[in-house]
Motif scaffolding. Structure first.
Motif, PDB file in Angstrom:
ATOM      1  N   ASP A  78       0.508   6.420  -9.038  1.00 57.42           N
ATOM      2  CA  ASP A  78       0.517   7.883  -8.989  1.00 57.42           C
ATOM      3  C   ASP A  78       1.913   8.440  -9.241  1.00 57.42           C
ATOM      4  OD1 ASP A  78      -2.158   7.715  -8.369  1.00 57.42           O
ATOM      5  OD2 ASP A  78      -1.857   7.904  -6.210  1.00 57.42           O
ATOM      6  N   LEU A  79       2.935   7.686  -8.853  1.00 54.93           N
ATOM      7  CA  LEU A  79       4.318   8.052  -9.143  1.00 54.93           C
ATOM      8  C   LEU A  79       4.969   6.853  -9.826  1.00 54.93           C
ATOM      9  CD1 LEU A  79       6.766   9.947  -8.923  1.00 54.93           C
ATOM     10  CD2 LEU A  79       7.250   8.941  -6.685  1.00 54.93           C
ATOM     11  N   PRO A  80       5.152   6.912 -11.140  1.00 57.52           N
ATOM     12  CA  PRO A  80       5.754   5.770 -11.842  1.00 57.52           C
ATOM     13  C   PRO A  80       7.175   5.521 -11.352  1.00 57.52           C
ATOM     14  CG  PRO A  80       4.699   7.297 -13.389  1.00 57.52           C
ATOM     15  CD  PRO A  80       4.760   7.998 -12.060  1.00 57.52           C
ATOM     16  N   ILE A  81       7.468   4.259 -11.012  1.00 58.19           N
ATOM     17  CA  ILE A  81       8.802   3.878 -10.562  1.00 58.19           C
ATOM     18  C   ILE A  81       9.243   2.628 -11.314  1.00 58.19           C
ATOM     19  CG2 ILE A  81       8.492   4.866  -8.262  1.00 58.19           C
ATOM     20  CD1 ILE A  81       7.952   2.030  -7.226  1.00 58.19           C
ATOM     21  N   PRO A  82      10.558   2.408 -11.398  1.00 56.84           N
ATOM     22  CA  PRO A  82      11.041   1.171 -12.022  1.00 56.84           C
ATOM     23  C   PRO A  82      10.549  -0.042 -11.237  1.00 56.84           C
ATOM     24  CG  PRO A  82      12.829   2.763 -11.736  1.00 56.84           C
ATOM     25  CD  PRO A  82      11.658   3.281 -10.963  1.00 56.84           C
ATOM     26  N   THR A  83      10.128  -1.070 -11.936  1.00 55.57           N
ATOM     27  CA  THR A  83       9.650  -2.286 -11.279  1.00 55.57           C
ATOM     28  C   THR A  83      10.371  -3.499 -11.841  1.00 55.57           C
ATOM     29  OG1 THR A  83       7.818  -2.449 -12.868  1.00 55.57           O
ATOM     30  CG2 THR A  83       7.377  -1.331 -10.781  1.00 55.57           C
ATOM     31  N   PRO A  84      10.493  -4.592 -11.083  1.00 52.68           N
ATOM     32  CA  PRO A  84       9.998  -4.719  -9.706  1.00 52.68           C
ATOM     33  C   PRO A  84      10.838  -3.914  -8.727  1.00 52.68           C
ATOM     34  CG  PRO A  84      11.242  -6.664 -10.310  1.00 52.68           C
ATOM     35  CD  PRO A  84      11.140  -5.831 -11.544  1.00 52.68           C
ATOM     36  N   ARG A  85      10.195  -3.447  -7.673  1.00 53.45           N
ATOM     37  CA  ARG A  85      10.854  -2.642  -6.662  1.00 53.45           C
ATOM     38  C   ARG A  85      10.398  -3.109  -5.278  1.00 53.45           C
ATOM     39  NH1 ARG A  85      14.573  -0.823  -7.319  1.00 53.45           N
ATOM     40  NH2 ARG A  85      14.342   1.034  -8.600  1.00 53.45           N
ATOM     41  N   THR A  86      11.351  -3.315  -4.384  1.00 58.95           N
ATOM     42  CA  THR A  86      11.021  -3.609  -2.996  1.00 58.95           C
ATOM     43  C   THR A  86      10.620  -2.309  -2.313  1.00 58.95           C
ATOM     44  OG1 THR A  86      12.624  -5.433  -2.933  1.00 58.95           O
ATOM     45  CG2 THR A  86      11.859  -4.563  -0.822  1.00 58.95           C
ATOM     46  N   LEU A  87       9.408  -2.269  -1.786  1.00 61.62           N
ATOM     47  CA  LEU A  87       8.905  -1.056  -1.143  1.00 61.62           C
ATOM     48  C   LEU A  87       9.376  -0.986   0.306  1.00 61.62           C
ATOM     49  CD1 LEU A  87       5.226  -0.919  -2.490  1.00 61.62           C
ATOM     50  CD2 LEU A  87       7.333  -0.040  -3.533  1.00 61.62           C
ATOM     51  N   GLY A  88       9.010   0.112   0.979  1.00 62.54           N
ATOM     52  CA  GLY A  88       9.303   0.254   2.406  1.00 62.54           C
ATOM     53  C   GLY A  88      10.384   1.273   2.693  1.00 62.54           C
ATOM     54  N   HIS A  89      10.020   2.322   3.447  1.00 56.84           N
ATOM     55  CA  HIS A  89      10.978   3.394   3.726  1.00 56.84           C
ATOM     56  C   HIS A  89      11.070   3.757   5.209  1.00 56.84           C
ATOM     57  CE1 HIS A  89       7.024   5.234   2.788  1.00 56.84           C
ATOM     58  NE2 HIS A  89       7.316   6.035   3.805  1.00 56.84           N
TER      59      HIS A  89
END
Length: 336
Positions: free
Chosen positions: A48-59
């Protein structure tokens, strides 16, 4: 170190070994003790929101200071802390007034920069590290699951009197905190959901009235317990039907705050069948100062924080459960 890396919609989320990062000037390395799992992570994984990958998630992170970069002299290694994840550029007008989370969503932890679903995370600015003695497993969800509802309720509170009514729709990971903060306003709190157990929880957390939407419409229930309708509504779901239900339940000059990112929209136009002169706005996370307020409330024992600890081995499966609505309160990764 281990990290849960999102490789795009095709490969999905993969727990893998990556090099441990080192903090640069002004940065802080956090040894992660806990990181909350959020519905917004699912939106990222769905593209739904394109982000650069690979990306470590978690906020939603809590842990201990492991190391600091040059220029950071007020945080000692071993300091227990939470991480404010709404990272900004640090120098624009929005950041300088303290609303870093409104700067650019692509700067946020786990979106524009690697997040905390890992053994370690680098925080780009020491101001985003807030010391606390709260148990990290309970502290991690406070940084978003509690912070975002706190901001929503604070914005609503500016327009509420003790005799007014505040409607909370959706008693999930964020809505459970929304009910608690709403109860602190002194206004009548009405909580709506389709799950009987969540409604029972809402009552335990301070809701004055609960609405089972499978049995009664939000509009009719609110009109039954108010003279003119709700004075404010906070939608933690954000679908077309819940947003419209909130709009229909609002009274004259009522205010709608959209928190949930369910993909819905609310058309604000002349409609003589609902409240007149309505105001509608969205809510983006919360500020660093508001996180300090949330931590103060938690340290004073004023918040009920329900968590389900999970390990890396159960991470992907827990996200599946989260999407199916099978997580009761807030799931939190606790690295083994």
């Amino acid at each position: 170190m281990r990290a849960a890396r999102f490789h795009g919609p095709d490969e999905g989320l993969v727990v893998e070994e990556v090099p441990r990062p080192e903090p640069g000037p002004g940065e802080v390395l956090i040894d992660v003790s806990a990181c909350g799992l959020c519905h917004s992570d699912l939106h990222l994984m769905h593209g739904d929101l394109p982000i650069p990958t690979p990306r470590t998630l978690g906020h939603e992170a809590a842990g201990e200071v492991a190391a600091t970069g040059p220029g950071v002299d007020h945080l000692d290694p071993g300091t227990s802390a939470v991480v404010f994840g709404g990272w900004g550029c640090g120098h624009c007008e929005v950041c300088t007034r303290g609303d870093d989370q409104l700067c650019n969503v692509l700067e946020w932890a786990g979106i524009g920069q690697d997040g905390a679903l890992a053994d370690f995370v680098v925080v780009p600015d020491a101001k985003y590290v807030l010391p606390t003695e709260i148990d990290p497993v309970e502290a991690a969800p406070l940084t978003d699951a509690a912070l975002t509802p706190y901001r929503a309720v604070q914005r609503a509170r500016d327009h509420l009197a003790p005799t007014d009514t505040l409607l909370i729709v959706g008693i999930g990971g964020l809505g459970q905190f929304g009910v608690q903060f709403a109860a602190m306003t002194g206004a009548q709190v009405v909580a709506a959901d389709q799950d009987a157990e969540k409604l029972a929880l809402a009552e335990d957390l301070g809701a004055d009235v609960t609405i089972d939407v499978t049995q009664e419409s939000i509009q009719s229930a609110v009109r039954r317990v108010t003279d003119d309708g709700a004075d404010a509504a906070i939608d933690f779901v954000g679908k077309d039907e819940t947003l419209q239900a909130c709009g229909n339940a609002l009274g004259t000059q009522g205010r709608l705050y959209i928190v949930g990112i369910g993909g819905g929209s609310f058309e604000l136009s002349f409609n003589p069948l609902v409240g007149s002169e309505l105001v509608c706005t969205n809510v983006f996370w919360g500020s660093i100062d508001q996180l300090r307020d949330v931590l103060d409330l938690a340290e004073a024992g004023r918040l009920d924080v329900g968590v389900e600890p999970v390990g890396f081995a159960d991470l992907v499966g827990t996200y599946d459960r989260l999407e199916d609505g099978d997580v009761d309160r807030r799931a939190v990764l606790v690295p083994e």
